[in-house]
Scaffold this active site. Structure first.
Site, PDB file in Angstrom:
ATOM      1  N   GLY A 204      -2.677  -1.841  -7.326  1.00 23.05           N
ATOM      2  CA  GLY A 204      -1.601  -2.796  -7.545  1.00 23.05           C
ATOM      3  C   GLY A 204      -2.013  -3.910  -8.495  1.00 23.05           C
ATOM      4  O   GLY A 204      -3.185  -4.319  -8.532  1.00 23.05           O
TER       5      GLY A 204
ATOM      6  N   SER B 168       0.097  -8.737   0.953  1.00 24.89           N
ATOM      7  CA  SER B 168      -1.349  -8.750   1.110  1.00 24.89           C
ATOM      8  C   SER B 168      -1.682  -8.570   2.584  1.00 24.89           C
ATOM      9  O   SER B 168      -0.937  -9.044   3.457  1.00 24.89           O
ATOM     10  CB  SER B 168      -1.927 -10.078   0.607  1.00 24.89           C
ATOM     11  OG  SER B 168      -3.287 -10.209   0.983  1.00 24.89           O
ATOM     12  N   SER B 169      -2.796  -7.915   2.851  1.00 23.91           N
ATOM     13  CA  SER B 169      -3.237  -7.760   4.239  1.00 23.91           C
ATOM     14  C   SER B 169      -3.521  -9.111   4.881  1.00 23.91           C
ATOM     15  O   SER B 169      -3.432  -9.270   6.098  1.00 23.91           O
ATOM     16  CB  SER B 169      -4.495  -6.878   4.293  1.00 23.91           C
ATOM     17  OG  SER B 169      -4.219  -5.593   3.789  1.00 23.91           O
TER      18      SER B 169
ATOM     19  N   HIS C 250       0.830  -1.202   0.000  1.00 24.33           N
ATOM     20  CA  HIS C 250       0.000   0.000   0.000  1.00 24.33           C
ATOM     21  C   HIS C 250       0.869   1.259   0.000  1.00 24.33           C
ATOM     22  O   HIS C 250       0.607   2.203  -0.751  1.00 24.33           O
ATOM     23  CB  HIS C 250      -0.887   0.042   1.255  1.00 24.33           C
ATOM     24  CG  HIS C 250      -1.935  -1.011   1.313  1.00 24.33           C
ATOM     25  ND1 HIS C 250      -1.960  -1.970   2.304  1.00 24.33           N
ATOM     26  CD2 HIS C 250      -3.002  -1.265   0.522  1.00 24.33           C
ATOM     27  CE1 HIS C 250      -3.006  -2.758   2.118  1.00 24.33           C
ATOM     28  NE2 HIS C 250      -3.654  -2.357   1.041  1.00 24.33           N
TER      29      HIS C 250
ATOM     30  N   GLN D  31     -18.304  -6.836  -0.881  1.00 27.97           N
ATOM     31  CA  GLN D  31     -17.438  -7.612  -1.762  1.00 27.97           C
ATOM     32  C   GLN D  31     -17.000  -8.940  -1.130  1.00 27.97           C
ATOM     33  O   GLN D  31     -16.206  -9.673  -1.701  1.00 27.97           O
ATOM     34  CB  GLN D  31     -16.230  -6.802  -2.204  1.00 27.97           C
ATOM     35  CG  GLN D  31     -15.208  -6.479  -1.132  1.00 27.97           C
ATOM     36  CD  GLN D  31     -14.172  -5.492  -1.631  1.00 27.97           C
ATOM     37  OE1 GLN D  31     -14.471  -4.326  -1.899  1.00 27.97           O
ATOM     38  NE2 GLN D  31     -12.927  -5.955  -1.776  1.00 27.97           N
TER      39      GLN D  31
END
Length: 282
Positions: free
Chosen positions: A149, A187-188, A37, A61
């Site tokens: 991204g 990635s989170s 990020h 989502q």
């Protein structure tokens, strides 16, 4: 650093900037910020006078309510990271009510078939949710440039299609995948991996790199079979899908055409954590 929790507050701040001949950049996030990020925001800061970063876990989502509940929420830490990065960042961290009002429901979208491939096959309604939140955020923030991204390459293509079909006045900028030193795409969700699964996860990118080499001399079918065989040997990783597709249409490759560009896409479960990645093939 300015932090806004309501769209009216954000609009007041942005209108007060007076950016008549300067541009506004935007990076939408679901929080749990990481270096990937920050790299997007850093690119935006170099190209714009100001940057808006949204932090909002979008409920529409998620096709899995358990996944929504487990999604990491680290707002205080996220704000500390952004504060350290730049004073030119404005944060928009809305509530669900501020975005959706009293009706938490997705709009329906037609992305010319992009939404039916890969992630769309395994996550029902996901891209309607993505389209809904991104369109609303674009309408609230009104950025000149928005940065995404390439790890979520299908999402990037869908947002480009969203902008095109709805004639939204924003330029979508795709940025290279940011990886950990061992190759794992940032990635989170990575922070939820166990120590054992985190150690195993770099195998995903290693496999993608080898698949790229094999793509030069083998058919798409042969490469897909090889990848599936490699994951059958992995005790800690379970392959959900591996697909080679046209970069533009996202349609699965049947016969190579020299003038077209292709990309390999993969989704893998490490325990109950779902990881995605991709690589440009030619």
């Amino acid at each position: 650093m300015i932090i806004c929790h309501k769209k009216e507050e954000l609009r007041q701040e942005l209108d007060g900037l007076g950016l008549k001949n300067q541009t506004l950049g935007f990076v939408p996030t679901m929080g749990a910020l990481h270096e990937g990020h920050l790299s997007l925001i850093g690119i935006g800061l170099k190209e714009n006078a100001k940057m808006v970063v949204s932090i909002f876990v979008n409920p529409t989502q998620f096709d899995n309510t358990s996944d929504l509940k487990k999604y990491p929420r680290t707002l205080e830490h996220d704000l500390e990271m952004l504060q350290a990065l730049s004073k030119d960042v404005i944060v928009y961290a809305p509530t669900v009510k501020d975005i959706y009002g009293d009706t938490i429901i997705s709009e329906r979208f037609d992305f010319d078939g992009l939404e039916h491939q890969m992630e769309g096959k395994f996550r029902h309604g996901h891209f309607d949710g993505v389209g809904t939140i991104v369109k609303r955020l674009f309408e609230i923030v009104r950025p000149d440039f928005a940065y995404f991204g390439e790890k979520d390459y299908q999402q990037l293509r869908i947002i480009e299609k969203l902008v095109e079909k709805h004639q939204l006045p924003v330029k979508v900028v795709g940025c290279d995948i940011f990886r950990a030193k061992d190759g794992l795409a940032m990635s989170s969700r990575n922070q939820r991996l166990t120590k054992e699964h985190r150690s195993a996860a770099p195998f995903i990118y290693e496999t993608l790199k080898t698949a790229k080499k094999r793509f030069g001399t083998e058919s798409a079918h042969e490469v897909v079979e090889w990848v599936e065989t490699q994951f059958e040997k992995q005790a800690l990783l379970r392959l959900e899908y591996f697909t080679i597709a046209d970069e533009e249409t996202l349609q699965p490759l049947e016969t190579k055409i020299k003038t077209k560009s292709y990309r390999a896409f993969i989704a893998v479960f490490a325990g109950d954590i779902r990881l995605i990645d991709n690589i440009k093939l030619n």
